[in-house]
Design an enzyme around this catalytic site. Sequence first.
Site, mmCIF file in Angstrom:
data_model
loop_
_atom_site.group_PDB
_atom_site.id
_atom_site.type_symbol
_atom_site.label_atom_id
_atom_site.label_comp_id
_atom_site.label_asym_id
_atom_site.label_seq_id
_atom_site.Cartn_x
_atom_site.Cartn_y
_atom_site.Cartn_z
ATOM 1 N N ASN A 74 -44.302 -43.600 -16.212
ATOM 2 C CA ASN A 74 -44.358 -42.852 -15.254
ATOM 3 C C ASN A 74 -44.988 -43.843 -14.264
ATOM 4 O OD1 ASN A 74 -44.216 -41.150 -12.848
ATOM 5 N ND2 ASN A 74 -44.903 -39.748 -14.083
ATOM 6 N N MET B 47 -49.207 -30.664 -9.800
ATOM 7 C CA MET B 47 -49.388 -29.318 -11.079
ATOM 8 C C MET B 47 -50.804 -30.703 -11.462
ATOM 9 S SD MET B 47 -46.824 -27.473 -11.790
ATOM 10 C CE MET B 47 -47.528 -26.727 -13.415
ATOM 11 N N ASN C 45 -38.361 -39.406 -8.782
ATOM 12 C CA ASN C 45 -39.894 -39.133 -8.267
ATOM 13 C C ASN C 45 -39.650 -37.959 -7.584
ATOM 14 O OD1 ASN C 45 -42.296 -37.616 -10.021
ATOM 15 N ND2 ASN C 45 -42.413 -39.102 -10.687
ATOM 16 N N LYS D 20 -43.026 -33.725 -21.359
ATOM 17 C CA LYS D 20 -43.401 -34.325 -19.965
ATOM 18 C C LYS D 20 -44.937 -35.296 -20.009
ATOM 19 C CE LYS D 20 -47.047 -32.280 -17.142
ATOM 20 N NZ LYS D 20 -46.534 -32.887 -15.888
ATOM 21 N N CYS E 86 -46.713 -40.218 -10.648
ATOM 22 C CA CYS E 86 -47.464 -39.099 -10.491
ATOM 23 C C CYS E 86 -47.681 -38.976 -8.879
ATOM 24 C CB CYS E 86 -47.827 -39.086 -11.047
ATOM 25 S SG CYS E 86 -49.067 -36.948 -11.314
HETATM 26 C C1 DHB Z 1 -46.851 -34.378 -12.205
HETATM 27 C C2 DHB Z 1 -45.884 -34.903 -10.740
HETATM 28 C C3 DHB Z 1 -45.168 -35.772 -11.135
HETATM 29 O O1 DHB Z 1 -44.137 -36.266 -10.541
HETATM 30 C C4 DHB Z 1 -44.999 -36.753 -12.615
HETATM 31 O O2 DHB Z 1 -44.603 -37.517 -12.660
HETATM 32 C C5 DHB Z 1 -46.237 -36.587 -13.433
HETATM 33 C C6 DHB Z 1 -47.139 -35.616 -13.635
HETATM 34 C C7 DHB Z 1 -47.979 -33.441 -12.291
HETATM 35 O O3 DHB Z 1 -48.445 -33.165 -11.416
HETATM 36 O O4 DHB Z 1 -47.941 -32.793 -13.463
#
Ligand code: DHB
Length: 311
Positions: free
Chosen positions: A126, A71, A192, A45, A129
């Site tokens: 990343n 999230m 993503n 994650k 997000c």
């Molecule tokens: C989250 C969602 C994403 O698409 C990402 O790339 C990283 C984190 C999240 O909401 O936790």
Amino acid sequence: MIDLSTTITGIKLKNPLMNASGALCMTKEELHELGASSSGAFISKSCTLLARDGNPEPRYADFSGGSINSMGLPNPGYQFYTSFFPELAKYTKPLFASVSGLSLADNVQIIKTFSEVKALSAIELNLSCPNVPGKPQVGYDFEHSAEYIHAVSKICKKPLGVKLPPYFDFAHFEQMAAIINKSNIAFVTCINSLGNGLVIDPAKEQVVIKPKGGYGGIGGSCVKPIALSNVHKFRELLKPSIQVIGCGGVTSGTDVFEHLLAGADVVQVGTTLVQYGPKVFDRLLKELEIIMKKKQYSSLVDCKGKLKQLS
Ligand code: DHB
């Protein structure tokens, strides 16, 4: 026998499947399950410098065409993973770490530390997000992206990839590809989720997730055409030495096959993994093998990047 093996940044995978970061890969238990699954590799994650609870629940929901999530980067913080990753080496398949620090300085600190972790094969930075209120997606700001990629490339001692948001305009593909072609990025992961979609429950006349007024990242089968265009376009624009990981809309072996045709070297599974659990890799691999056999292909090179145009 069909050879499903593939190579990414010089690392061999016994098959092209892995989880998409964020899908069932935050806790020790989840990562052990992925390690024990039939995927060719696995990724953790996206982590931040400090532990985060993430956004209020409900923050994930399925709908007929896919999933929506906001999230908010819940994760135990990078130091948890630094000390836990060595336990995962026993699965003898490549382990990637996803890094999503809230600033460039945070990313540098995390990646410096992860660079020294022997159990890690590669790092996916990343840049996309969509779910942290007040933090725009870096990948939509090209200057900012170039700055991140330049700074992180300098200190990263593992093969480094970037997870990109979906692009919808050829000018944007070209700008991002030019930045990446000038760097020592080894792979890009496209795509993503489609940021800030809105799913509505018409019966309840209500949004389906709580954070951000119901807006969230969209994944699953409805994003497949966008994922395929991004994989194909980056394959076309990037130097041949830079590899592409496809991500988006994989629900079947046929979807994996389409990602391969578009030019993906590895294919990630997000929404479908959340919906069915790590056993789903068995089905996807079986379905991929059936298609390959039908087409009399004996290895992935026979189809990888071989998408045909209409004459
Ligand atoms: C989250 C969602 C994403 O698409 C990402 O790339 C990283 C984190 C999240 O909401 O936790």
